[in-house]
Design an enzyme around this catalytic site. Structure first.
Site, PDB file in Angstrom:
ATOM      1  N   GLU A   1      -7.395   5.334  15.682  1.00  9.35           N
ATOM      2  CA  GLU A   1      -7.065   3.903  15.678  1.00  9.35           C
ATOM      3  C   GLU A   1      -6.255   3.555  16.909  1.00  9.35           C
ATOM      4  O   GLU A   1      -5.335   4.296  17.280  1.00  9.35           O
ATOM      5  CB  GLU A   1      -6.168   3.544  14.481  1.00  9.35           C
ATOM      6  CG  GLU A   1      -6.789   3.590  13.128  1.00  9.35           C
ATOM      7  CD  GLU A   1      -5.768   3.182  12.061  1.00  9.35           C
ATOM      8  OE1 GLU A   1      -4.816   2.453  12.368  1.00  9.35           O
ATOM      9  OE2 GLU A   1      -5.935   3.629  10.919  1.00  9.35           O
TER      10      GLU A   1
ATOM     11  N   TRP B   1       2.422  -6.457  13.294  1.00  9.82           N
ATOM     12  CA  TRP B   1       3.598  -5.939  12.591  1.00  9.82           C
ATOM     13  C   TRP B   1       4.823  -5.800  13.484  1.00  9.82           C
ATOM     14  O   TRP B   1       5.824  -5.228  13.078  1.00  9.82           O
ATOM     15  CB  TRP B   1       3.278  -4.603  11.915  1.00  9.82           C
ATOM     16  CG  TRP B   1       2.451  -3.655  12.737  1.00  9.82           C
ATOM     17  CD1 TRP B   1       1.098  -3.522  12.697  1.00  9.82           C
ATOM     18  CD2 TRP B   1       2.905  -2.715  13.717  1.00  9.82           C
ATOM     19  NE1 TRP B   1       0.671  -2.563  13.588  1.00  9.82           N
ATOM     20  CE2 TRP B   1       1.765  -2.051  14.225  1.00  9.82           C
ATOM     21  CE3 TRP B   1       4.161  -2.359  14.219  1.00  9.82           C
ATOM     22  CZ2 TRP B   1       1.836  -1.056  15.208  1.00  9.82           C
ATOM     23  CZ3 TRP B   1       4.234  -1.371  15.190  1.00  9.82           C
ATOM     24  CH2 TRP B   1       3.076  -0.731  15.677  1.00  9.82           C
TER      25      TRP B   1
ATOM     26  N   HIS C   1      -4.054  -9.345  12.815  1.00  8.38           N
ATOM     27  CA  HIS C   1      -4.183  -8.136  13.639  1.00  8.38           C
ATOM     28  C   HIS C   1      -5.535  -8.212  14.333  1.00  8.38           C
ATOM     29  O   HIS C   1      -6.542  -8.528  13.708  1.00  8.38           O
ATOM     30  CB  HIS C   1      -4.111  -6.902  12.727  1.00  8.38           C
ATOM     31  CG  HIS C   1      -3.957  -5.600  13.438  1.00  8.38           C
ATOM     32  ND1 HIS C   1      -4.943  -5.065  14.235  1.00  8.38           N
ATOM     33  CD2 HIS C   1      -2.930  -4.720  13.464  1.00  8.38           C
ATOM     34  CE1 HIS C   1      -4.525  -3.901  14.719  1.00  8.38           C
ATOM     35  NE2 HIS C   1      -3.302  -3.669  14.273  1.00  8.38           N
TER      36      HIS C   1
ATOM     37  N   ARG D   1       0.856  -1.187   0.000  1.00  7.54           N
ATOM     38  CA  ARG D   1       0.000   0.000   0.000  1.00  7.54           C
ATOM     39  C   ARG D   1       0.887   1.230   0.000  1.00  7.54           C
ATOM     40  O   ARG D   1       2.099   1.123   0.180  1.00  7.54           O
ATOM     41  CB  ARG D   1      -0.950   0.000   1.197  1.00  7.54           C
ATOM     42  CG  ARG D   1      -0.241   0.060   2.538  1.00  7.54           C
ATOM     43  CD  ARG D   1      -1.237   0.156   3.684  1.00  7.54           C
ATOM     44  NE  ARG D   1      -0.544   0.061   4.956  1.00  7.54           N
ATOM     45  CZ  ARG D   1      -1.167   0.059   6.135  1.00  7.54           C
ATOM     46  NH1 ARG D   1      -2.474   0.153   6.203  1.00  7.54           N
ATOM     47  NH2 ARG D   1      -0.480  -0.024   7.239  1.00  7.54           N
TER      48      ARG D   1
ATOM     49  N   GLU E   1      -3.093  -8.281   7.063  1.00  5.32           N
ATOM     50  CA  GLU E   1      -3.439  -7.907   8.438  1.00  5.32           C
ATOM     51  C   GLU E   1      -4.426  -8.867   9.097  1.00  5.32           C
ATOM     52  O   GLU E   1      -5.112  -8.504  10.042  1.00  5.32           O
ATOM     53  CB  GLU E   1      -3.954  -6.466   8.457  1.00  5.32           C
ATOM     54  CG  GLU E   1      -2.850  -5.508   8.036  1.00  5.32           C
ATOM     55  CD  GLU E   1      -3.169  -4.050   8.231  1.00  5.32           C
ATOM     56  OE1 GLU E   1      -2.291  -3.318   8.701  1.00  5.32           O
ATOM     57  OE2 GLU E   1      -4.292  -3.647   7.892  1.00  5.32           O
ATOM     58  N   LYS E   2      -4.448 -10.104   8.594  1.00  9.70           N
ATOM     59  CA  LYS E   2      -5.444 -11.052   9.126  1.00  9.70           C
ATOM     60  C   LYS E   2      -5.130 -11.489  10.549  1.00  9.70           C
ATOM     61  O   LYS E   2      -6.003 -11.969  11.251  1.00  9.70           O
ATOM     62  CB  LYS E   2      -5.601 -12.259   8.204  1.00  9.70           C
ATOM     63  CG  LYS E   2      -4.350 -13.045   7.937  1.00  9.70           C
ATOM     64  CD  LYS E   2      -4.663 -14.205   6.995  1.00  9.70           C
ATOM     65  CE  LYS E   2      -3.408 -14.910   6.514  1.00  9.70           C
ATOM     66  NZ  LYS E   2      -2.542 -14.040   5.688  1.00  9.70           N
TER      67      LYS E   2
ATOM     68  N   ASN F   1      -4.696   8.222   4.529  1.00 12.63           N
ATOM     69  CA  ASN F   1      -4.543   7.419   5.747  1.00 12.63           C
ATOM     70  C   ASN F   1      -3.083   7.433   6.141  1.00 12.63           C
ATOM     71  O   ASN F   1      -2.209   7.086   5.342  1.00 12.63           O
ATOM     72  CB  ASN F   1      -4.980   5.966   5.490  1.00 12.63           C
ATOM     73  CG  ASN F   1      -5.051   5.166   6.777  1.00 12.63           C
ATOM     74  OD1 ASN F   1      -5.876   5.457   7.644  1.00 12.63           O
ATOM     75  ND2 ASN F   1      -4.173   4.196   6.928  1.00 12.63           N
ATOM     76  N   GLU F   2      -2.817   7.865   7.357  1.00 12.33           N
ATOM     77  CA  GLU F   2      -1.446   7.889   7.876  1.00 12.33           C
ATOM     78  C   GLU F   2      -0.447   8.366   6.820  1.00 12.33           C
ATOM     79  O   GLU F   2       0.431   7.610   6.367  1.00 12.33           O
ATOM     80  CB  GLU F   2      -1.054   6.511   8.414  1.00 12.33           C
ATOM     81  CG  GLU F   2      -1.834   6.133   9.652  1.00 12.33           C
ATOM     82  CD  GLU F   2      -1.270   4.916  10.393  1.00 12.33           C
ATOM     83  OE1 GLU F   2      -0.544   4.126   9.769  1.00 12.33           O
ATOM     84  OE2 GLU F   2      -1.567   4.782  11.579  1.00 12.33           O
TER      85      GLU F   2
HETATM   86  C1  GLA Z   1      -2.147   1.666  10.742  1.00 13.28           C
HETATM   87  C2  GLA Z   1      -3.057   1.769   9.537  1.00 13.28           C
HETATM   88  C3  GLA Z   1      -4.115   0.716   9.501  1.00 13.28           C
HETATM   89  C4  GLA Z   1      -3.562  -0.630   9.929  1.00 13.28           C
HETATM   90  C5  GLA Z   1      -2.960  -0.485  11.299  1.00 13.28           C
HETATM   91  C6  GLA Z   1      -2.440  -1.795  11.847  1.00 13.28           C
HETATM   92  O1  GLA Z   1      -2.588   2.376  11.819  1.00 13.28           O
HETATM   93  O2  GLA Z   1      -3.666   3.035   9.437  1.00 13.28           O
HETATM   94  O3  GLA Z   1      -4.599   0.644   8.177  1.00 13.28           O
HETATM   95  O4  GLA Z   1      -2.593  -1.036   9.023  1.00 13.28           O
HETATM   96  O5  GLA Z   1      -1.874   0.390  11.223  1.00 13.28           O
HETATM   97  O6  GLA Z   1      -1.889  -1.638  13.129  1.00 13.28           O
END
Ligand code: GLA
Length: 672
Positions: free
Chosen positions: A314, A322, A365, A118, A362-363, A156-157
């Site tokens: 979040e 991760w 997580h 991504r 991310e399965k 996003n981030e």
């Molecule tokens: C970040 C991203 C999310 C996800 C989380 C996992 O915060 O914004 O999409 O990947 O990490 O911890």
């Protein structure tokens, strides 16, 4: 900004926002209905939709398909759940890089990074900016008036994976940014100190991003590249925000910032471009003090929000996926984490993500609704917390009480950690965390703020590390003390200007007068070396030979290269006082130093609680709430006056007993 949060709270019926990232594209339609029903059951009132939906919304270039989003937003609205709609620009679909291979990010070594994860794009790519802009236009035009829409979530981030790109487009954009900053090459040469090592530029075309080189790269070039990279992302953010403001002027805009978890993005600069500050925070499982890092980041979020409420966009219900070893949260830990954010000014508690993925990276997580569904401990904790947050609704909008400010600056962080410094052990976050933890253990709440903030309302200002400081910010700290403030300054601060040029005339440059001393020589220590101080405590990392020029030595070095010289000094300056800490004191010693400074400055903890118990006060218009979080393994007594609103507390004479791991929220009695 606090008005915007208040409007969002009102939109949610006066409730604290509760929810998470919702990725329905990963699930068949039948599951969506169950999602909406379970969200209601858990008390979810806000979800973030569309963060990674670009490939669904625009499956082929220029072909937009909104069926799935229409359906999801409609369903959520029917169930009374508001939507934080993402602009979906964080992950361009495979067709984008197939069409625009030149938009792939490139490392300093010249390696292209391909599609398949991504954020696979160069921040300076014109093709990306154009494609993202078109997508945001489409989204904003379609959903501006949608009744479910409560908030826009830009990207996003920003910069989480792709902040630094070294491709040719980045090189061209870097030159434009430099032209804007310096005007001409003479000014650039001067700022970068190119008289050194024959680096003088005679043509703009010769100027490059700091790609891999045989020896140390030019520090001015590197520092400006960090600034440029953050600004390049900020330009993309602004471009998206401009489209949203034009087509959807009534809906506030945010993006999820990462606080200290992201070095490459200047959080303060992004916060200024948001209507509402939102942050993500994840615990480092290997860190036994991870809950202190949480508090630091919550206090920084509040600093970015100008002291007002903010949104936790979040965090995790349990393990992440991760880190090297992804440790599950212990029973009660999720609640404790969430309520700690609430205590420190969050008016919304959100997670990544609603339903745990069954495929993709991310399965493993955690999520609000785990693989095991509603038969899990996590689900029960999520549902219970939803109910508890409804009880805690009067907390929303309350201001966190803090009489201390800690200065934090991404530019000082970048500059301190460039190559070829006096010691690799001098790390910005290490110092910030070390000082913050000492204050935390002392039970004192602080705002973590930008150095340009008006400091006059604080009793005490802490400056753990400020290698680089602008003239204006240095003058502001000096004025604050002259006017009667108290400051504690850490070593190697004030020594460089904003170009990373040494401030001449004697170290510590900008703070020599403020601190009333001259540093004759920096004497960094060997790895793991400790030096003794005259009170029997020790320091690591750093020492220095100090000549007093008005300051008094409060402690001296008893061993090491600076033996006999000052290690901690105190200087009466104007109507105030400035302390200087010339080493990295061991934890207890630093706590004593900071508590002594608090004492002199008239700062007291929110409540007198035993060590390891976190107590923070949020005061609203009608009432104040004291949050007490017991991070120890023992039952503790905490003196409080008021009514316990949530949490298991046993009444005791003059206060309450709080069990290990428990959080108790007390509505305080007036005058308590
Ligand atoms: C970040 C991203 C999310 C996800 C989380 C996992 O915060 O914004 O999409 O990947 O990490 O911890």
């Amino acid at each position: 900004m606090s008005d915007v949060m208040a409007r969002l709270t009102a939109r949610l019926g006066g409730m604290i926002a509760y929810g998470g990232d919702y990725n329905p594209e990963q699930w068949p339609r039948e599951v969506w209905k169950e999602d909406a029903r379970l969200m209601r059951e858990a008390g979810v009132n806000l979800v973030t939709v569309g963060v990674f939906s670009w490939a669904w919304i625009e499956p082929r270039p220029g072909r937009y398909e909104f069926g799935f989003l229409d359906e999801v937003l409609g369903l959520l609205h029917e169930h009374g759940i508001a939507v934080d709609l993402a602009t979906a620009t964080a992950s361009p679909p495979p067709w984008f890089l197939a069409r625009h291979p030149e938009a792939m990010p490139v490392t300093a070594e010249g390696v292209r990074l391909w599609h398949g994860s991504r954020q696979g794009f160069c921040p300076s790519s014109p093709a990306y900016a154009e494609a993202a802009g078109r997508l945001v236009e489409q989204l904003a035009a379609r959903y501006a008036g949608h009744p479910a829409l409560a908030l826009w979530h830009v990207h996003n981030e920003w910069g989480n994976h792709n902040a630094h790109c070294f491709c040719d487009a980045s090189a061209a954009a870097f030159r434009d940014w430099l032209r804007e900053r310096y005007g001409d090459l003479d000014a650039l040469n001067d700022a970068w100190g190119t008289a050194f090592w024959s680096q003088r530029y005679g043509d703009w075309a010769e100027v490059m991003p700091p790609r891999a080189t045989p020896a140390f790269r030019n520090p001015g070039q590197q520092l400006d590249y960090w600034r440029f990279s953050s600004d390049a992302l900020l330009a993309l953010h602004r471009a998206e925000a401009a489209v949203l403001r034009r087509l959807s002027p009534d809906v506030p805009i945010t993006t999820n910032l990462m606080g200290t978890l992201e070095k490459k993005v200047d959080g303060f600069a992004f916060a200024r471009e948001c209507d509402l500050v939102a942050v993500d925070h994840y615990l480092t499982a290997a860190d036994p003090q991870a809950h202190i890092d949480l508090s630091l980041n919550a206090d920084l979020a509040r600093g970015m929000a100008g002291g007002g409420p903010w949104l936790l966009m979040e965090h995790s219900t349990s393990a992440v996926n991760w880190q090297p070893r992804n440790i599950a949260k212990a029973p009660g830990e999720m609640r404790r984490n969430s309520l700690a954010h609430l205590a420190r000014g969050a008016d919304g508690i959100m997670y990544f993500q609603w339903r745990q993925s069954r495929a993709g990276a991310e399965k493993w997580h955690s999520a609000m609704l785990p693989h095991g569904g509603t038969a899990t401990t996590t689900w029960r904790a999520v549902r219970d917390l939803g109910a508890e947050l409804r009880t805690l609704r009067p907390v929303a909008g309350g201001a966190v009480e803090a009489e201390v400010a800690m200065l934090f600056d991404w530019h000082a962080w970048w500059a301190l950690e460039l190559e070829a410094r006096p010691s690799v052990d001098v790390r910005y976050l290490d110092l910030i965390r070390h000082w913050y933890a000492a204050l935390w253990r002392g039970g004192v709440t602080c705002d973590v703020v930008h150095p340009g903030t008006d400091l006059s309302r604080y009793r005490l200002v802490l400056v753990p590390s400020q290698y680089l400081v602008t003239d204006a910010d240095a003058a502001s700290l000096c004025r604050y003390v002259e006017d009667g403030g108290h400051a504690v300054v850490g070593f190697f601060s004030g020594v460089a200007d904003e170009r990373d040029h040494v401030r001449l005339g004697g170290h510590p440059g900008a703070y020599r007068g403020l601190l009333g001393l001259l540093v004759d020589e920096f004497l960094p220590l060997r790895e793991k070396e400790t030096v003794a101080l005259d009170d029997g405590t020790t320091g690591t990392v750093w020492s220095e030979r100090i000549v007093l020029e008005g300051a008094q030595a409060v402690r001296t070095f008893a061993s090491g290269p600076a033996a006999g010289g000052p290690a901690l000094t105190r200087h009466a300056h104007g109507r105030g006082t400035a302390w200087y800490v010339a080493t990295r004191p061991e934890a207890d010693a630093l706590e004593r130093i900071l508590m002594d400074a608090c004492g002199e400055a008239g700062v007291t903890p929110a409540v007198s609680a035993p060590g390891g118990v976190e107590a923070v006060r949020r005061a609203g218009a009608d009432s104040a709430h004291l949050f007490v979080m017991n991070h120890t393994d023992e039952t503790v007594f905490v003196p409080v006056r008021g009514t316990v609103v949530t949490g298991a507390a046993r009444p005791a004479d003059g206060g309450v007993e709080v069990a290990p791991g428990e959080v108790v929220v007390v509505r305080e009695t007036a005058g308590a």
